[in-house]
Design an enzyme around this catalytic site. Sequence first.
Site: not given
Ligand SMILES: NC(=O)c1ccc[n+]([C@@H]2O[C@H](COP(=O)([O-])OP(=O)(O)OC[C@H]3O[C@@H](n4cnc5c(N)ncnc54)[C@H](OP(=O)(O)O)[C@@H]3O)[C@@H](O)[C@H]2O)c1
Length: 304
Positions: A14-15, A63, A65, A102, A104, A128, A132, A153
Amino acid sequence: MSNRPRILIVGAAGQVGVELQRSFADYGEIICRDRDTVDLAVPDQVRTMVREAAPNIILNAAAYTAVDRAESEPDVAMAVNAQAPAILAEEALRTDALLVHYSTDYVFDGSKTSPWVETDKTNPLNVYGASKLAGEEAIQKVAGKYLIFRTSWVFGPHGQNYLLTMLRLGRERESLNIVDDQIGAPTSSIELANATRSIVGGVLDGRFGATPNWAGLYHMTCSGSVSWCGFSRAIFTHAHALLDGKIPLVNPIPTSEYPTPAKRPLNSCLSNEKLSLRFSVQLTPWDTALDEAVLTLVLSRQSA
Ligand SMILES: NC(=O)c1ccc[n+]([C@@H]2O[C@H](COP(=O)([O-])OP(=O)(O)OC[C@H]3O[C@@H](n4cnc5c(N)ncnc54)[C@H](OP(=O)(O)O)[C@@H]3O)[C@@H](O)[C@H]2O)c1
């Protein structure tokens, strides 16, 4: 623990996971797990993953997401965002490992007019956010060595995120209508990972004292705030080098003109005072972090 801890990064593709791989690369033995190797919606797989990896540190960047899709898949969202973190916390407690997780801004309803603090009442507006929040509560209930960082974000040079979406749309379209009445702090995955690395290093060095002194829930975002519309305009200004000479017109619209399956909070700004006081860590302003992410993209484009 040996000098080189075993670090399990869950959601490594993930990112945030990709940036954690970079920021922890020199710190220990990294074990990466993602959807290719584990389905986090299956409890036995989560437990087995941790037991096989036998980590000293678990960094959970995984997560569910997909905020809008979660409205129609609440069970999967809950399994990945609440039940899996609960198992990670139990396994961490069993082996005295540190769990970093992490969360949100979407745990809040956005009704406050000043930045949210950690003790403010939560009231998620969507599935969501509720999932979380359940994950946070599960980790806190287990109460081992844990750090929960609530962020907002998230954008960066890797994965699916708002910056990369805007760059794609900016090349394709002459003009865009973007919501202007939701505000928050765009937070770069690079900054998040670097701050996490700094805090984890301090915790393991004993710089922050015994576990009860530092374990807990903290807000961790870049400083400053902006609307989605303002963020889009900033992307097009700061990243013009990546837009093939095109800069689209950005028209502000209210949330009411952009209906989505999941409701979003109007005010997503999180106060970082607790983080700063406890760990002396402050993330850069969001627009400086934007420049850093854009530079990374420009450099990777040049070397491609
Ligand atoms: N993105 C935002 O704007 C944001 C904002 C606030 C908080 N956060 C929190 O920050 C953290 C990191 O978020 P991020 O943006 O890096 O998320 P992301 O890029 O969506 O990465 C999440 C990773 O989790 C994997 N995943 C999801 N479901 C899965 C499953 N069932 N089994 C195995 N892997 C799974 C995804 O794989 P797939 O890609 O294959 O689904 C992806 O590699 C999370 O806790 C998120 O809730 C994010």
